[in-house]
Design a protein around this motif. Structure first.
Motif, mmCIF file in Angstrom:
data_model
loop_
_atom_site.group_PDB
_atom_site.id
_atom_site.type_symbol
_atom_site.label_atom_id
_atom_site.label_comp_id
_atom_site.label_asym_id
_atom_site.label_seq_id
_atom_site.Cartn_x
_atom_site.Cartn_y
_atom_site.Cartn_z
ATOM 1 N N ALA A 42 28.802 8.582 26.022
ATOM 2 C CA ALA A 42 29.607 9.619 26.674
ATOM 3 C C ALA A 42 31.035 9.136 26.917
ATOM 4 C CB ALA A 42 28.958 10.037 27.997
ATOM 5 N N ILE B 211 32.027 10.798 36.513
ATOM 6 C CA ILE B 211 30.575 10.993 36.430
ATOM 7 C C ILE B 211 29.946 9.933 35.528
ATOM 8 C CG2 ILE B 211 28.758 12.526 35.549
ATOM 9 C CD1 ILE B 211 30.565 14.887 36.432
ATOM 10 N N GLU C 133 37.187 14.060 35.903
ATOM 11 C CA GLU C 133 35.927 14.287 36.603
ATOM 12 C C GLU C 133 34.754 13.789 35.763
ATOM 13 O OE1 GLU C 133 32.977 15.962 39.319
ATOM 14 O OE2 GLU C 133 35.019 15.193 39.494
ATOM 15 N N ASP C 134 34.788 14.125 34.465
ATOM 16 C CA ASP C 134 33.711 13.681 33.570
ATOM 17 C C ASP C 134 33.675 12.163 33.455
ATOM 18 O OD1 ASP C 134 32.930 16.268 33.178
ATOM 19 O OD2 ASP C 134 33.784 16.472 31.174
ATOM 20 N N LEU D 143 34.425 10.776 25.360
ATOM 21 C CA LEU D 143 35.513 11.234 26.218
ATOM 22 C C LEU D 143 36.831 10.574 25.843
ATOM 23 C CD1 LEU D 143 33.795 11.273 29.721
ATOM 24 C CD2 LEU D 143 34.873 13.232 28.610
ATOM 25 N N ARG E 188 39.347 18.003 34.578
ATOM 26 C CA ARG E 188 37.939 17.974 34.160
ATOM 27 C C ARG E 188 37.643 16.709 33.360
ATOM 28 N NH1 ARG E 188 33.262 18.885 35.640
ATOM 29 N NH2 ARG E 188 34.104 20.800 36.551
ATOM 30 N N ASP F 212 28.303 17.426 27.890
ATOM 31 C CA ASP F 212 27.737 17.325 29.235
ATOM 32 C C ASP F 212 27.558 15.840 29.500
ATOM 33 O OD1 ASP F 212 26.308 17.266 31.550
ATOM 34 O OD2 ASP F 212 24.566 18.352 30.785
ATOM 35 N N PRO F 213 28.360 15.260 30.387
ATOM 36 C CA PRO F 213 28.297 13.808 30.600
ATOM 37 C C PRO F 213 26.909 13.303 30.951
ATOM 38 C CG PRO F 213 30.177 14.750 31.729
ATOM 39 C CD PRO F 213 29.355 15.898 31.241
#
Length: 207
Positions: free
Chosen positions: A82, A123, A119-120, A86, A116, A73-74
Protein backbone atom coordinates in the motif's frame (compact mmCIF):
# COMPACT_ATOMS: atom_id res chain seq x y z
CA UNK A 1 -25.08 42.62 -35.44
CA UNK A 2 -23.53 39.90 -33.27
CA UNK A 3 -21.83 41.01 -30.10
CA UNK A 4 -18.00 40.86 -30.18
CA UNK A 5 -16.56 37.75 -28.67
CA UNK A 6 -14.59 38.17 -25.43
CA UNK A 7 -12.27 35.73 -23.68
CA UNK A 8 -14.11 33.30 -21.44
CA UNK A 9 -12.70 33.67 -17.95
CA UNK A 10 -13.09 31.06 -15.25
CA UNK A 11 -11.19 29.75 -12.27
CA UNK A 12 -10.16 26.68 -14.27
CA UNK A 13 -8.84 28.81 -17.15
CA UNK A 14 -6.84 30.97 -14.73
CA UNK A 15 -5.33 27.98 -12.94
CA UNK A 16 -4.40 26.22 -16.17
CA UNK A 17 -2.77 29.38 -17.52
CA UNK A 18 -0.79 29.82 -14.30
CA UNK A 19 0.28 26.17 -14.34
CA UNK A 20 1.39 26.49 -17.96
CA UNK A 21 3.59 29.43 -16.97
CA UNK A 22 5.04 27.50 -14.03
CA UNK A 23 5.77 24.49 -16.23
CA UNK A 24 7.59 26.75 -18.69
CA UNK A 25 9.42 29.16 -16.38
CA UNK A 26 9.10 27.95 -12.79
CA UNK A 27 6.86 30.81 -11.67
CA UNK A 28 3.83 32.94 -12.57
CA UNK A 29 2.43 36.38 -11.89
CA UNK A 30 -1.00 37.97 -12.19
CA UNK A 31 0.09 40.22 -15.10
CA UNK A 32 1.50 37.24 -17.00
CA UNK A 33 -1.60 35.13 -16.38
CA UNK A 34 -3.82 37.99 -17.56
CA UNK A 35 -1.71 38.42 -20.70
CA UNK A 36 -1.83 34.69 -21.38
CA UNK A 37 -5.63 34.78 -21.21
CA UNK A 38 -6.05 38.07 -23.04
CA UNK A 39 -7.88 39.77 -20.17
CA UNK A 40 -7.22 42.61 -17.76
CA UNK A 41 -5.38 41.84 -14.54
CA UNK A 42 -8.25 43.33 -12.54
CA UNK A 43 -10.68 40.78 -13.98
CA UNK A 44 -8.68 37.94 -12.40
CA UNK A 45 -9.65 39.16 -8.93
CA UNK A 46 -13.29 38.39 -9.65
CA UNK A 47 -12.29 34.71 -9.55
CA UNK A 48 -9.05 34.45 -7.54
CA UNK A 49 -8.16 35.95 -4.16
CA UNK A 50 -4.37 36.09 -4.26
CA UNK A 51 -1.18 34.27 -5.28
CA UNK A 52 -1.52 31.71 -2.46
CA UNK A 53 -5.04 30.89 -3.66
CA UNK A 54 -3.76 30.17 -7.17
CA UNK A 55 -0.98 27.93 -5.86
CA UNK A 56 -3.39 25.89 -3.78
CA UNK A 57 -5.78 25.54 -6.71
CA UNK A 58 -2.86 24.42 -8.90
CA UNK A 59 -2.10 21.79 -6.26
CA UNK A 60 -5.70 20.61 -6.45
CA UNK A 61 -5.66 20.53 -10.26
CA UNK A 62 -2.44 18.52 -10.45
CA UNK A 63 -3.74 15.96 -7.97
CA UNK A 64 -7.33 15.84 -9.25
CA UNK A 65 -6.49 13.15 -11.80
CA UNK A 66 -4.98 11.09 -9.00
CA UNK A 67 -8.13 11.48 -6.91
CA UNK A 68 -10.40 10.61 -9.83
CA UNK A 69 -8.66 7.39 -10.87
CA UNK A 70 -7.52 5.86 -7.62
CA UNK A 71 -9.38 3.07 -5.89
CA UNK A 72 -6.86 2.14 -3.23
CA UNK A 73 -8.26 1.08 0.08
CA UNK A 74 -5.23 1.25 2.39
CA UNK A 75 -6.72 -1.44 4.61
CA UNK A 76 -7.07 -3.89 1.71
CA UNK A 77 -3.35 -4.37 1.00
CA UNK A 78 -0.30 -5.33 3.04
CA UNK A 79 1.16 -2.11 4.43
CA UNK A 80 4.34 -2.23 2.34
CA UNK A 81 2.45 -2.74 -0.92
CA UNK A 82 0.00 0.00 0.00
CA UNK A 83 2.82 2.43 0.84
CA UNK A 84 4.62 1.72 -2.43
CA UNK A 85 1.38 2.26 -4.36
CA UNK A 86 0.67 5.53 -2.58
CA UNK A 87 4.20 6.83 -3.13
CA UNK A 88 4.14 5.95 -6.83
CA UNK A 89 0.72 7.52 -7.36
CA UNK A 90 1.79 10.63 -5.45
CA UNK A 91 4.93 10.97 -7.58
CA UNK A 92 3.02 10.32 -10.82
CA UNK A 93 1.02 13.51 -10.19
CA UNK A 94 4.18 15.63 -10.02
CA UNK A 95 6.45 14.25 -12.75
CA UNK A 96 4.71 16.33 -15.42
CA UNK A 97 4.94 19.48 -13.29
CA UNK A 98 8.27 19.35 -11.42
CA UNK A 99 8.71 23.13 -11.44
CA UNK A 100 5.54 23.45 -9.38
CA UNK A 101 7.16 21.66 -6.42
CA UNK A 102 9.06 24.68 -4.97
CA UNK A 103 5.80 26.65 -4.90
CA UNK A 104 3.81 23.85 -3.26
CA UNK A 105 6.21 23.40 -0.35
CA UNK A 106 5.96 27.05 0.69
CA UNK A 107 2.39 26.95 1.96
CA UNK A 108 -0.08 24.93 4.00
CA UNK A 109 -1.84 22.02 2.27
CA UNK A 110 -5.58 22.71 2.17
CA UNK A 111 -6.84 20.74 -0.84
CA UNK A 112 -9.01 17.88 0.42
CA UNK A 113 -7.92 15.49 -2.33
CA UNK A 114 -4.28 15.95 -1.38
CA UNK A 115 -5.17 15.67 2.29
CA UNK A 116 -6.61 12.22 1.50
CA UNK A 117 -3.17 11.07 0.31
CA UNK A 118 -1.68 12.00 3.67
CA UNK A 119 -4.58 10.43 5.53
CA UNK A 120 -4.02 7.18 3.63
CA UNK A 121 -0.30 7.30 4.39
CA UNK A 122 -1.06 7.78 8.09
CA UNK A 123 -3.38 4.77 7.99
CA UNK A 124 -0.82 2.61 6.19
CA UNK A 125 2.04 3.60 8.48
CA UNK A 126 -0.08 2.87 11.52
CA UNK A 127 -0.89 -0.51 10.02
CA UNK A 128 2.86 -1.09 9.60
CA UNK A 129 3.19 -0.81 13.37
CA UNK A 130 4.77 2.62 13.67
CA UNK A 131 4.19 4.48 16.90
CA UNK A 132 1.94 7.52 16.58
CA UNK A 133 4.88 9.78 17.49
CA UNK A 134 6.83 8.84 14.34
CA UNK A 135 4.05 8.73 11.77
CA UNK A 136 4.52 12.39 10.78
CA UNK A 137 8.32 12.00 10.48
CA UNK A 138 7.70 8.94 8.30
CA UNK A 139 5.22 10.82 6.10
CA UNK A 140 7.70 13.69 5.84
CA UNK A 141 10.42 11.27 4.74
CA UNK A 142 8.18 9.97 1.95
CA UNK A 143 7.49 13.61 1.05
CA UNK A 144 11.23 14.30 0.79
CA UNK A 145 11.63 11.34 -1.53
CA UNK A 146 8.69 12.12 -3.81
CA UNK A 147 9.30 15.86 -4.03
CA UNK A 148 13.05 15.44 -4.42
CA UNK A 149 12.72 12.89 -7.20
CA UNK A 150 10.33 15.25 -9.02
CA UNK A 151 12.76 18.14 -8.64
CA UNK A 152 15.52 15.96 -10.12
CA UNK A 153 13.64 16.20 -13.42
CA UNK A 154 14.57 19.90 -13.58
CA UNK A 155 18.27 19.23 -12.95
CA UNK A 156 20.94 19.71 -15.66
CA UNK A 157 22.14 16.69 -17.59
CA UNK A 158 25.49 16.98 -15.79
CA UNK A 159 25.08 17.47 -12.04
CA UNK A 160 28.69 16.88 -10.93
CA UNK A 161 31.77 17.83 -12.92
CA UNK A 162 34.84 16.78 -10.93
CA UNK A 163 38.25 17.82 -12.30
CA UNK A 164 40.09 15.01 -14.12
CA UNK A 165 42.08 12.85 -11.72
CA UNK A 166 40.31 14.14 -8.61
CA UNK A 167 37.44 12.64 -6.59
CA UNK A 168 37.90 9.14 -8.10
CA UNK A 169 35.09 7.47 -6.14
CA UNK A 170 32.54 10.06 -7.26
CA UNK A 171 33.85 9.99 -10.82
CA UNK A 172 33.41 6.22 -10.98
CA UNK A 173 29.92 6.43 -9.46
CA UNK A 174 28.63 9.03 -11.91
CA UNK A 175 29.98 7.30 -15.00
CA UNK A 176 27.04 6.50 -17.26
CA UNK A 177 24.60 8.04 -14.79
CA UNK A 178 21.90 8.66 -17.38
CA UNK A 179 19.39 11.43 -18.02
CA UNK A 180 17.60 13.39 -15.29
CA UNK A 181 14.54 11.16 -15.79
CA UNK A 182 16.63 7.99 -15.45
CA UNK A 183 18.39 9.37 -12.36
CA UNK A 184 15.07 10.37 -10.84
CA UNK A 185 13.52 6.93 -11.41
CA UNK A 186 16.57 5.11 -10.02
CA UNK A 187 16.83 7.32 -6.93
CA UNK A 188 13.10 7.05 -6.26
CA UNK A 189 13.15 3.24 -6.49
CA UNK A 190 16.20 3.03 -4.21
CA UNK A 191 14.80 5.54 -1.73
CA UNK A 192 11.40 3.86 -1.50
CA UNK A 193 12.99 0.44 -0.95
CA UNK A 194 15.16 1.99 1.76
CA UNK A 195 12.16 3.57 3.49
CA UNK A 196 10.21 0.31 3.48
CA UNK A 197 13.22 -1.60 4.84
CA UNK A 198 13.76 1.09 7.46
CA UNK A 199 10.15 0.92 8.64
CA UNK A 200 10.46 -2.85 9.00
CA UNK A 201 13.56 -2.36 11.13
CA UNK A 202 12.10 0.46 13.24
CA UNK A 203 8.97 -1.50 14.08
CA UNK A 204 11.15 -4.15 15.70
CA UNK A 205 12.11 -1.54 18.31
CA UNK A 206 9.98 -1.10 21.38
CA UNK A 207 8.93 2.53 21.63
Amino acid sequence: MPRPRSPQLSVDAIIRAALSLVDATGDFSFPKVAKELGVSQASLYNHIDNREHIIELMRGLVFSEFSARRHLDPASLPWDEALRTLAHEYRDCLVDHPRLVPLLVTQTVQDLGVMRIYEDMAIVLGKAGLDLSVIVPAITTVDYLVLGSALELTAPDVVWSPPPGEFPALTAAISGLGSPAERSDAAFAFGLATIVAGIREVTKISF
